[in-house]
Write a protein that holds these residues in place. Structure first.
Motif, PDB file in Angstrom:
ATOM      1  N   UNK A 146      30.454  34.258  36.681  1.00  0.00           N
ATOM      2  CA  UNK A 146      28.864  34.311  35.705  1.00  0.00           C
ATOM      3  C   UNK A 146      29.275  35.324  35.057  1.00  0.00           C
ATOM      4  N   UNK A 147      30.671  35.253  34.174  1.00  0.00           N
ATOM      5  CA  UNK A 147      31.061  36.444  33.772  1.00  0.00           C
ATOM      6  C   UNK A 147      29.380  36.252  32.707  1.00  0.00           C
ATOM      7  N   UNK A 148      29.333  37.118  31.778  1.00  0.00           N
ATOM      8  CA  UNK A 148      28.054  37.168  30.564  1.00  0.00           C
ATOM      9  C   UNK A 148      28.975  37.566  29.933  1.00  0.00           C
ATOM     10  N   UNK A 149      29.892  38.570  29.691  1.00  0.00           N
ATOM     11  CA  UNK A 149      30.559  38.630  28.279  1.00  0.00           C
ATOM     12  C   UNK A 149      32.465  38.953  28.603  1.00  0.00           C
ATOM     13  N   UNK A 150      33.621  38.843  27.952  1.00  0.00           N
ATOM     14  CA  UNK A 150      34.674  38.985  28.128  1.00  0.00           C
ATOM     15  C   UNK A 150      35.503  39.034  27.039  1.00  0.00           C
ATOM     16  N   UNK A 151      36.512  39.757  27.821  1.00  0.00           N
ATOM     17  CA  UNK A 151      37.404  40.306  25.838  1.00  0.00           C
ATOM     18  C   UNK A 151      38.954  39.639  26.453  1.00  0.00           C
ATOM     19  N   UNK A 152      39.427  39.711  25.472  1.00  0.00           N
ATOM     20  CA  UNK A 152      41.277  40.113  25.830  1.00  0.00           C
ATOM     21  C   UNK A 152      41.883  40.683  24.986  1.00  0.00           C
ATOM     22  N   UNK A 153      42.540  41.336  25.826  1.00  0.00           N
ATOM     23  CA  UNK A 153      43.525  42.450  25.048  1.00  0.00           C
ATOM     24  C   UNK A 153      42.413  43.048  23.994  1.00  0.00           C
ATOM     25  N   UNK A 191      34.131  39.410  41.693  1.00  0.00           N
ATOM     26  CA  UNK A 191      34.891  38.767  42.325  1.00  0.00           C
ATOM     27  C   UNK A 191      35.489  37.907  42.904  1.00  0.00           C
ATOM     28  N   UNK A 192      34.633  37.642  43.853  1.00  0.00           N
ATOM     29  CA  UNK A 192      35.194  36.692  44.805  1.00  0.00           C
ATOM     30  C   UNK A 192      34.063  35.444  44.824  1.00  0.00           C
ATOM     31  N   UNK A 193      33.422  35.112  43.775  1.00  0.00           N
ATOM     32  CA  UNK A 193      33.514  33.599  43.014  1.00  0.00           C
ATOM     33  C   UNK A 193      34.925  33.883  42.479  1.00  0.00           C
ATOM     34  N   UNK A 194      35.292  34.044  42.036  1.00  0.00           N
ATOM     35  CA  UNK A 194      36.585  33.933  40.751  1.00  0.00           C
ATOM     36  C   UNK A 194      37.945  33.681  41.270  1.00  0.00           C
TER      37      UNK A 194
END
Length: 317
Positions: free
Chosen positions: A204-211, A250-253
């Motif tokens: 359900x993430x709406x925005x993601x970043x890596x470093x 968090x729980x779903x992941x």
């Protein structure tokens, strides 16, 4: 026969044998390979006749052969000395070239960072002027900002989780204290980051970043040599994959196959893996995409209304 001489029949055979002279053992002939006592022959003639002839020939070398060997050794020594002096002479130039390359890379990196900061400021100014134009025209600027947030082209803020993964610590040699050979099972690859990002989208993430690098619909996560690139920018471990989403993310992941797999790898190979909830995260916008194949579609102009027919049948004839 005189009385002083004993009769031959009365002589002791043992005494006769003891009085007989003992002959020394004869040496084996030069070409003999086997004798009565094989072990004795091996010790007495340990060198093959061919080796003995070669050694004798070497001792009979002429002065010209000895001089040739001396000249050959001198030439080899001269070549080694020249090579050493050449390496020593080239060392300052090599060091200077390396230092220049390092300085160029650092300068270009600083220039790229400055340009990226300027581009972010200009993007904010353009967004502000666009919103003002929408409001003056009676449009809905909020809908456009929502589209930018979903596509990764707008700055967002919110609560979510941070997933941290990293390579396992290399085992050290107990004697030297240096790390042993790298364990491929305890290393993070580009496909691992892809799995985690996809699992966060699923959760359900709406925005993601890596470093701190924003992930958009056109972001690539790939490997180049031993480095991992996110949109052609290298990222170093430990890798922080942050996501903004619902409270149940968090729980779903944690229930996804990717999270279970990395927990198992962490327990077996010592990989770094952790998940924690974080509030008030702010993600910068991703870079503007460079479209090469897609083209914007212009707004269709209203078509003219057809001319009404004067016949009852609508002009069917």
């Amino acid at each position: 026969m005189s009385p002083a001489d004993p009769a031959p029949s009365t002589r002791d055979p043992a005494a006769s044998r003891a009085a007989a002279p003992v002959e020394p053992p004869r040496a084996a002939p030069p070409g003999q390979q086997f004798g009565g006592d094989l072990l004795t022959e091996i010790f007495n003639n340990s060198m093959d006749p061919g080796y003995a002839d070669a050694a004798e020939k070497g001792r009979r070398d002429t002065p010209l052969g000895v001089a040739g060997r001396v000249l050959a050794l001198a030439a080899i020594g001269f070549l080694l000395a020249v090579a050493y002096l050449k390496v020593v002479a080239d060392t300052p130039a090599t060091t200077q070239a390396r230092d220049k390359l390092v300085a160029d890379v650092k300068r270009d990196q600083a220039t790229a960072d400055r340009l990226e900061t300027d581009a972010e400021k200009l993007r904010d100014e353009v967004s502000g002027m666009r919103d003002q134009a929408f409001r003056e025209a009676g449009g809905d600027a909020k809908y456009l900002r929502d589209l930018e947030a979903v596509t990764g082209l707008g700055r967002v803020r919110g609560d979510g989780i941070v997933v941290t993964v990293g390579d396992a610590e290399s085992a050290k040699d107990p004697v030297t204290g240096k790390p042993k050979a790298e364990n491929s099972d305890g290393k993070i690859y580009d496909r691992d980051l892809q799995k985690i990002v996809n699992a966060l989208w699923y959760a359900g993430a709406e925005a993601v970043t890596i470093n701190n690098q924003r992930i958009s619909g056109r972001t690539t996560i790939r490997a180049a040599g031993g480095a991992i690139l996110v949109d052609f920018k290298p990222v170093d471990g430990p890798y922080r994959i942050s996501a903004i989403g619902p409270s149940a993310m968090r729980r779903t992941f944690d229930a996804t196959p990717a999270a279970k797999q990395f927990r198992a790898l962490a327990g077996k190979y010592g990989l770094v893996f952790g998940v924690k909830e974080t509030d008030g995260m702010t993600f910068a916008a991703a870079g503007d995409p460079q479209l090469r194949l897609a083209r914007p579609v212009p707004s269709p102009s209203p078509s003219p209304s057809p001319t009404p027919s004067t016949t009852p049948s609508g002009g069917g004839r």
